[in-house]
Design an enzyme around this catalytic site. Structure first.
Site, PDB file in Angstrom:
ATOM      1  N   ARG A 147     -10.533   4.035  -3.194  1.00 50.66           N
ATOM      2  CA  ARG A 147      -9.455   3.677  -2.264  1.00 50.66           C
ATOM      3  C   ARG A 147      -9.233   4.779  -1.247  1.00 50.66           C
ATOM      4  O   ARG A 147      -9.523   5.941  -1.504  1.00 50.66           O
ATOM      5  CB  ARG A 147      -8.163   3.401  -3.020  1.00 50.66           C
ATOM      6  N   ILE A 148      -8.690   4.363  -0.098  1.00 49.35           N
ATOM      7  CA  ILE A 148      -8.466   5.314   0.986  1.00 49.35           C
ATOM      8  C   ILE A 148      -7.119   6.005   0.776  1.00 49.35           C
ATOM      9  O   ILE A 148      -6.124   5.356   0.442  1.00 49.35           O
ATOM     10  CB  ILE A 148      -8.512   4.575   2.342  1.00 49.35           C
ATOM     11  N   LEU A 149      -7.122   7.328   0.962  1.00 53.72           N
ATOM     12  CA  LEU A 149      -5.902   8.109   0.770  1.00 53.72           C
ATOM     13  C   LEU A 149      -5.249   8.398   2.120  1.00 53.72           C
ATOM     14  O   LEU A 149      -5.944   8.645   3.110  1.00 53.72           O
ATOM     15  CB  LEU A 149      -6.242   9.421   0.059  1.00 53.72           C
ATOM     16  N   HIS A 209     -20.210  11.199  -2.283  1.00 56.16           N
ATOM     17  CA  HIS A 209     -20.567   9.933  -1.637  1.00 56.16           C
ATOM     18  C   HIS A 209     -22.088   9.730  -1.723  1.00 56.16           C
ATOM     19  O   HIS A 209     -22.849  10.667  -1.461  1.00 56.16           O
ATOM     20  CB  HIS A 209     -20.118   9.967  -0.171  1.00 56.16           C
ATOM     21  N   ASP A 260     -14.959   8.891   4.596  1.00 57.19           N
ATOM     22  CA  ASP A 260     -16.238   9.587   4.410  1.00 57.19           C
ATOM     23  C   ASP A 260     -16.591  10.441   5.627  1.00 57.19           C
ATOM     24  O   ASP A 260     -17.711  10.393   6.144  1.00 57.19           O
ATOM     25  CB  ASP A 260     -17.360   8.567   4.106  1.00 57.19           C
ATOM     26  N   ARG A 276       0.821  -1.217   0.000  1.00 53.62           N
ATOM     27  CA  ARG A 276       0.000   0.000   0.000  1.00 53.62           C
ATOM     28  C   ARG A 276       0.857   1.271   0.000  1.00 53.62           C
ATOM     29  O   ARG A 276       0.578   2.223  -0.726  1.00 53.62           O
ATOM     30  CB  ARG A 276      -0.905  -0.031   1.242  1.00 53.62           C
ATOM     31  N   ASN A 286     -14.811  14.855  -2.311  1.00 55.03           N
ATOM     32  CA  ASN A 286     -15.338  13.527  -2.646  1.00 55.03           C
ATOM     33  C   ASN A 286     -16.856  13.608  -2.781  1.00 55.03           C
ATOM     34  O   ASN A 286     -17.498  14.424  -2.118  1.00 55.03           O
ATOM     35  CB  ASN A 286     -14.994  12.540  -1.520  1.00 55.03           C
ATOM     36  N   ASP A 290     -10.830  13.985   4.715  1.00 45.71           N
ATOM     37  CA  ASP A 290      -9.780  14.008   5.737  1.00 45.71           C
ATOM     38  C   ASP A 290      -9.264  12.586   5.920  1.00 45.71           C
ATOM     39  O   ASP A 290      -9.520  11.718   5.078  1.00 45.71           O
ATOM     40  CB  ASP A 290     -10.272  14.677   7.030  1.00 45.71           C
TER      41      ASP A 290
HETATM   42  C1  GRF Z   1     -20.971   7.421  -7.226  1.00 45.67           C
HETATM   43  O1  GRF Z   1     -22.240   7.010  -6.807  1.00 45.67           O
HETATM   44  C2  GRF Z   1     -20.214   8.094  -6.094  1.00 45.67           C
HETATM   45  O2  GRF Z   1     -21.046   8.684  -5.162  1.00 45.67           O
HETATM   46  C3  GRF Z   1     -19.495   6.935  -5.453  1.00 45.67           C
HETATM   47  O3  GRF Z   1     -19.136   6.085  -6.512  1.00 45.67           O
HETATM   48  C4  GRF Z   1     -20.057   6.256  -7.591  1.00 45.67           C
HETATM   49  C5  GRF Z   1     -19.204   6.545  -8.794  1.00 45.67           C
HETATM   50  O4  GRF Z   1     -19.905   6.505  -9.989  1.00 45.67           O
HETATM   51  N1  GRF Z   1     -18.375   7.410  -4.661  1.00 45.67           N
HETATM   52  P1  GRF Z   1     -19.237   6.976 -11.350  1.00 45.67           P
HETATM   53  O5  GRF Z   1     -17.952   6.158 -11.551  1.00 45.67           O
HETATM   54  O6  GRF Z   1     -18.946   8.427 -11.259  1.00 45.67           O
HETATM   55  O7  GRF Z   1     -20.238   6.664 -12.402  1.00 45.67           O
END
Ligand code: GRF
Length: 198
Positions: free
Chosen positions: A90-92, A106, A142, A64, A104, A138
């Site tokens: 992936r986690i940064l 989510h 999430d 990693r 990001n 951060d």
């Molecule tokens: C989205 O629903 C986003 O919220 C999540 O992953 C999905 C990515 O979709 N983190 P795409 O690759 O942009 O179509």
């Protein structure tokens, strides 16, 4: 000066597409799209838009730490003002998220349902409203300060795919809106609180 933006992806790239579709109105220039997986749809979208791409495939590195260093070096070479995670799975590390502002998107109303299965988890819980969140990243998953959220109603008979399609539709407006606000210098972060100036 136009903000330089690096977009990180892992998959289909429909959120990346929403950024590309904004054109100049985005307020910044996407200088490179980087994926942690080869052959994903998002890379093809970048190619079609003539945006340079890069692949830092997790499987090509012994551990990693080496992968994280390779990714960070590739992003640093772009000298970005902003990094956008558009479906990057992936986690940064702390070194990365403290070096640049990272946004990001989510697919839930955080802090409810963090993690990789947000839509499935929300449905399994039986919520009637879920949605999407754009937030700064951060060191925790999430977790960073929320920039904007939009609610999406869960309908009787929904399977995880159906609300996710509706959530993505909302994401495709919200993410570019937030990136534009950032590029225009309208976002201020004070601890957990984000202020958006007009
Ligand atoms: C989205 O629903 C986003 O919220 C999540 O992953 C999905 C990515 O979709 N983190 P795409 O690759 O942009 O179509």
């Amino acid at each position: 000066m136009t903000a330089r933006i690096v977009v990180l992806i892992s998959g289909e790239g429909t959120n990346l597409q929403s950024l590309l579709d904004r054109g100049e109105e985005l307020g910044g220039t996407i200088t490179r799209v980087i994926s942690d997986r080869p052959d994903v749809g998002g890379l093809k979208r970048a190619d079609r838009a003539n945006i340079p791409t890069g692949i830092v495939a997790y499987g090509n590195y012994p551990d990693r730490e080496t992968w994280q260093k390779a990714l960070e070096d590739k992003v640093a070479a772009e000298e970005p003002d902003l990094v956008v995670l558009a479906g990057f799975m992936r986690i940064l590390p702390g070194s990365f998220v403290s070096r640049w502002p990272v946004l990001n998107v989510h697919p839930s109303l955080l802090p409810a349902f963090p993690g990789a299965h947000a839509v499935e988890d929300a449905l399994a819980w039986g919520v009637m409203v879920t949605g999407c969140t754009v937030h700064f990243v951060d060191e925790e998953v999430d977790h960073g300060p929320v920039v904007a959220q939009v609610a999406v109603v869960v309908r009787p008979g929904d399977t995880p795919e159906t609300p996710h399609t509706r959530i993505k539709k909302v994401e495709h407006r919200l993410l570019p809106d937030c990136v534009t606000l950032f590029c225009q210098g309208q976002i201020t972060v004070d601890g957990r609180h984000v202020r958006i100036s007009q």
